[in-house]
Design an enzyme around this catalytic site. Structure first.
Site, PDB file in Angstrom:
ATOM      1  N   ASP A  71      -8.669  -4.685 -11.835  1.00 38.75           N
ATOM      2  CA  ASP A  71      -8.826  -5.976 -11.966  1.00 38.75           C
ATOM      3  C   ASP A  71      -8.536  -6.224 -13.428  1.00 38.75           C
ATOM      4  OD1 ASP A  71      -9.187  -8.760 -11.869  1.00 38.75           O
ATOM      5  OD2 ASP A  71     -11.586  -8.541 -11.187  1.00 38.75           O
ATOM      6  N   HIS A  72      -7.252  -6.712 -13.518  1.00 39.55           N
ATOM      7  CA  HIS A  72      -6.626  -7.122 -14.916  1.00 39.55           C
ATOM      8  C   HIS A  72      -5.841  -8.442 -14.625  1.00 39.55           C
ATOM      9  CE1 HIS A  72      -6.731  -3.525 -17.781  1.00 39.55           C
ATOM     10  NE2 HIS A  72      -7.752  -3.353 -16.964  1.00 39.55           N
TER      11      HIS A  72
ATOM     12  N   GLY B   1     -15.886  -6.072 -19.601  1.00 32.92           N
ATOM     13  CA  GLY B   1     -14.459  -6.495 -19.976  1.00 32.92           C
ATOM     14  C   GLY B   1     -13.871  -6.161 -21.138  1.00 32.92           C
ATOM     15  N   GLU B   2     -12.618  -6.361 -21.133  1.00 32.26           N
ATOM     16  CA  GLU B   2     -12.070  -6.353 -22.437  1.00 32.26           C
ATOM     17  C   GLU B   2     -11.066  -7.569 -22.778  1.00 32.26           C
ATOM     18  OE1 GLU B   2     -10.418  -4.572 -19.546  1.00 32.26           O
ATOM     19  OE2 GLU B   2     -11.695  -2.837 -19.612  1.00 32.26           O
TER      20      GLU B   2
ATOM     21  N   ASN C  95      -7.932  -9.122 -21.105  1.00 34.96           N
ATOM     22  CA  ASN C  95      -7.933  -9.978 -19.955  1.00 34.96           C
ATOM     23  C   ASN C  95      -8.656 -10.987 -20.047  1.00 34.96           C
ATOM     24  OD1 ASN C  95      -6.314  -7.775 -18.329  1.00 34.96           O
ATOM     25  ND2 ASN C  95      -8.589  -6.733 -18.781  1.00 34.96           N
TER      26      ASN C  95
ATOM     27  N   ALA D 276     -25.128   3.028 -24.846  1.00 34.08           N
ATOM     28  CA  ALA D 276     -25.932   1.528 -25.017  1.00 34.08           C
ATOM     29  C   ALA D 276     -25.607   0.619 -23.972  1.00 34.08           C
ATOM     30  CB  ALA D 276     -25.011   0.944 -26.327  1.00 34.08           C
ATOM     31  N   ALA D 277     -25.017   0.959 -22.905  1.00 34.15           N
ATOM     32  CA  ALA D 277     -24.549   0.190 -21.731  1.00 34.15           C
ATOM     33  C   ALA D 277     -25.458   0.955 -20.398  1.00 34.15           C
ATOM     34  CB  ALA D 277     -23.243   0.121 -21.391  1.00 34.15           C
TER      35      ALA D 277
END
Length: 320
Positions: free
Chosen positions: A37-38, A105-106, A109, A175-176
């Site tokens: 999904d981008h 996310g990044e 996007n 960490a996530a």
């Protein structure tokens, strides 16, 4: 028991091509589908970024395989209330064969509306609140919510599947994992991260949840041509650290991947060429790490050759 799926790369193909690949995947014997999904591709050379929810609607009519987003970010570009509606509709279209994969996310996007890109800890906080909003809306109840990051007023999702939509959480670093263990129905990541998976299962107290691993390969009858294909179309896979989450535009990735060489590709952690054992080893690494589902994505133009190769020479040799 491990099952094997195909990873549809929305960055690398248009929607009609993705649907055709899904058909070929089912015919070849793959058992499930991931779809990215981008809003942007990583690089202009990849050249695509179709709206994932429209593609999922087409997939629901084209194949009978389960489908999962890998992964959707429900925090910045799209409000979680909208993601809840999209997920519910997808699950109805797919007759319950839909899982919602979510991640933090990044910038690539999520920056497009001019919103500041939060630091990692804030992104995780936003993701946790978003998951809560989505789960509440997927009950079909009318909700109002006023949280630290999101507001929802008198919202109700009317079109709902018969069973709740499972929500899997991605994590690529320890960490996530805490968030993934606390709020997810399952766990997704890229690569055979055995230590990460082990820690995830420790944090869930051994409770059985679906865990999924993704990998990329480049099938080609010429291994050196496969190296060149990866170097041209997906060198971003070899960028280190947090660059993938932080760089905001494809042109920035194009600048960064100038550091990636053909030797980096040859020595990388993915199968290149048409040696079936190399492809078997690549997927087996994820299975032996303990993942329940392993998804593979082909880099390069020869999709028919890839699916024929996997049907005849790879899938029959994989551990189950």
């Amino acid at each position: 028991m491990t099952s094997y799926g195909y990873f549809l790369a929305s960055e690398d193909h248009g929607p009609r091509a993705l649907v055709e690949q899904a058909r070929m995947a089912e015919e070849a014997g793959f058992e499930a589908l991931w779809i990215s999904d981008h809003y942007h591709p990583w690089l202009d050379a990849q050249g695509h970024s179709p709206f994932v929810w429209g593609t999922i609607g087409a997939l629901s009519e084209a194949v009978s395989l389960p489908v999962e987003t890998a992964v959707t970010c429900p925090t910045v570009r799209t409000h979680p209330a909208i993601i809840a509606q999209a997920a519910a509709t997808s699950a109805v279209q797919l007759r319950g064969r839909f899982r919602l994969g979510l991640g933090s996310g990044e910038a690539l996007n999520e920056h497009i509306l001019g919103t500041a890109w939060p630091r990692a800890a804030v992104r995780q906080e936003m993701l946790e609140e978003a998951v809560d909003v989505i789960r509440r809306l997927l009950t079909g109840e009318r909700i109002s919510h006023r949280g630290r990051h999101y507001t929802v007023e008198n919202a109700r999702v009317y079109t709902l599947p018969e069973e709740p939509v499972p929500i899997d959480i991605s994590a690529y670093a320890p960490a996530a994992l805490d968030l993934a263990a606390r709020v997810g129905d399952g766990f997704v990541t890229m690569g055979p991260e055995a230590d990460l998976l082990r820690e995830y299962r420790e944090r869930t107290g051994g409770e059985r949840r679906l865990t999924s691993c993704g990998t990329k390969v480049c099938y080609d009858t010429d291994r050196e041509r496969a190296v060149r294909t990866v170097l041209h179309r997906w060198p971003n896979m070899l960028l280190p650290g947090e660059l993938a989450a932080q760089l905001p535009e494809p042109r920035h990735f194009e600048q960064a991947v100038q550091l990636v060489t053909a030797d980096h590709v040859r020595e990388g952690p993915f199968a290149l060429g048409d040696d079936p054992q190399a492809h078997v080893n690549s997927l087996t690494a994820c299975a032996e790490a303990g993942f329940d589902r392993v998804y593979v994505s082909q880099i390069g133009p020869d999709m028919r050759g890839f699916f024929d190769f996997y049907r005849d020479r790879v899938l029959p040799r994989l551990p189950r």
